[in-house]
Design an enzyme around this catalytic site. Sequence first.
Site, PDB file in Angstrom:
ATOM      1  N   GLU A  14     -13.108  17.260   6.491  1.00  0.00           N
ATOM      2  CA  GLU A  14     -12.068  17.704   7.428  1.00  0.00           C
ATOM      3  C   GLU A  14     -12.626  18.207   8.738  1.00  0.00           C
ATOM      4  OE1 GLU A  14     -11.926  18.401   4.300  1.00  0.00           O
ATOM      5  OE2 GLU A  14     -10.023  17.564   3.645  1.00  0.00           O
ATOM      6  N   HIS A  40      -3.300  25.112  -3.034  1.00  0.00           N
ATOM      7  CA  HIS A  40      -2.539  23.984  -2.522  1.00  0.00           C
ATOM      8  C   HIS A  40      -1.148  24.402  -2.117  1.00  0.00           C
ATOM      9  CE1 HIS A  40      -5.846  22.065  -4.578  1.00  0.00           C
ATOM     10  NE2 HIS A  40      -5.558  20.951  -3.950  1.00  0.00           N
TER      11      HIS A  40
END
Lengths: 393, 390
Positions: free
Chosen positions: A129, A198
């Site tokens: 990322e 998450h």
Amino acid sequence: MAAMLQSFGVSSASVAFSDHSAKLSVRSLPVIRSEARSISCPTNGTRCTRKITTKAVAVENPASAASKPGHELLLFEALREGLEEEMERDPRVCVMGEDVGHYGGSYKVTKGLADKYGDLRVLDTPIAENSFTGMAIGAAMTGLRPIIEGMNMGFLLLAFNQISDNCGMLHYTSGGQFTIPTVIRGPGGVGRQLGAEHSQRLESYFQSIPGIQMVACSTPYNAKGLMKAAIRSENPVVLFEHVLLYNLKERIPDEEYVLSLEEAEMVRPGEHVTILTYSRMRYHVMQAAKTLVNKGFDPEVIDIRSLKPFDLYTIGNSVKKTHRVVIVEECMRTGGIGASLTAAINENFHDYLDAPIVCLSSQDVPTPYAGTLEEWTVVQPAQIVAAVEQLCQ
Amino acid sequence: MAQLTRRSAKLLEPISAAVSATRHLTTSSTSPITVETSLPFTGHKIDPPSRSVETTPQELLTFFRDMALMRRMEIAADSLYKAKLIRGFCHLYDGQEAVSVGMEAAITKKDCIITAYRDHCIFLGRGGTLFETFAELMGRKDGCSKGKGGSMHFYKKDSGFYGGHGIVGAQVPLGIGLSFAQKYNKDENVTFAMYGDGAANQGQLFEALNMAALWDLPSILVCENNHYGMGTAEWRSAKSPSYFKRGDYAPGLKVDGMDALAVKQACKFAKEHALKNGPIILEMDTYRYHGHSMSDPGSTYRTRDEISGVRQERDPIERIRKLIISHDLATEKELKDTEKEVRKEVDEAIAKAKESPLPDASELFTNVHVKGFGVEAFGADRKELRAVLP
């Protein structure tokens, strides 16, 4: 008569609620139609017994669907439509992210695009990322318009340095030489027992970064419009989607439209109290609104959409009218969007407030896995109803 | 001719000066000279280029002048910092000039360079002016970033200089992005993403290299190995200080970074390679005389003998000076005159920059966002409301 109406209202609301929660699995949220909204007759102030569609499902009568303008689609399809239209329009627009290409996107937002535009324009990145965000920003410095997809917003924490320093600040530190027209998008928010890591709400972490704009979509209509606007904007925009809203269905116009990145959406006009919300909490608020209406309240619901900067014009006009504010957000209590919004409203519209602002947020805890605990982390419609009742006493 | 000017120097000084000045200028001869680099190149998974470098008198004289200018600029920045006209962080490049100058000789302004915070000389090499440099360092509005960036944020978009970044290593993914755009646009240019031996241990470098290699992006990763990551020597921070080998699958080249001609050869070679085969790593073995920044004396982690040793034996300007003299392209005196000229230029630029005003208060809020993009909206700046409530 009134009592009968009242009980009817209550029971239908509770039925709706339990129905709603039973249906709130990831793949089957009912559509909240925006048509049947205000049910108070303005002329004599009494409540009409117009039925509200709480469970509009897939089109039952194809004939009638064909006669209506526009086309129906799910939220992730609306995002894809917006993305595709912009990629068609401008060859500089490209997408980068994990599994966006051949896999079609983990939430199918980019499905089919790699076949159409090729592997370089819809780029499958390795799981890195920080560097692929940096890469997109570098490409944006030269004039490309990349869209960075975080498979889950939470993963973009790894790219925080790139988003904050390079995305947000480069336009300023270079004295205006470079613009960074990127869009950073991805699903965030509390889902269905996805676990703490998450289920993060990154809008609270990103909101201080100078130089970026943040928007949150909540319906297929505004998802497509905001996606297009974000791509066309010369500024870096973070588009917050929600894991649980991808399968919302709505009829959207056929003609091209772009929404304003800095405007809030009036979901339900009202008189008694202003409820400010965004993303998934909009639906909890609308559910609570039904109950409130049955109890005789008239809430004004605004989906703020623009998380940075706030649309203080729309919000201010509403506060001026109702004099009471409830903020319902999914961010945590500490340092969330609600906290900033509370401060902004207090600063700007203090004289118009009859009571302190009530801010309902998620608890300051990591999101637990267990279903019941997870439910208690997030603001539920019953809490919204209780808060409004108390505020409007 | 040279003998004459030297012998009758005293008598014919003004004339000789004029003569030598004209000779300086007219030595724009491009007759090739072949020079051997100081050391051979070491390759990793690639055959290194030859040690013989083609150059011209003009190029050598330009190298000398440019490096002298850079050296003088950095020393002047040192004095300005001590006089508190430059504040914050100031990372000086003296000792490393050959890397910038050699690289520029091998590439065009369409190729992109991105580097970290030790960027003053690279900015100059890319075409930045002394005035812009000093104005930016002193925070004036005529600086290259309008005084809002500072020492670590020099940029020059029109000549492909992408900065100027404060966070160690973060510029390398940006550099890979620049080369991604070059590949996307198919424009046959390359990007040089520069970083130091300290940054070589950043994970994002390997991530970026992986992507560059995966997609054959025309990127060249240049590690300016000055052997110290601020106060930590390379042997104390890297298990494998052979930074050119760290790319594993990506080829690498070790270059003597104090030899401008070696740098030029390596960059030329790397550009050809990157356009055809994807990323390559260049390790420039160089040295900085100053400490990491102005707040670091630079002598607590290395000995003064080491610093003066490098200055004696490997100084990049001295090397070019010797080359010029041995090839009879200019005299000792002429080179000294050039240095004086350069000093004067720097002093003038500083004086002019000192006159430049500080940015206006309104500049605080400009360039945070780009305003307006077609869809009707008020600017993305909370200070601007669409209407004022009565």
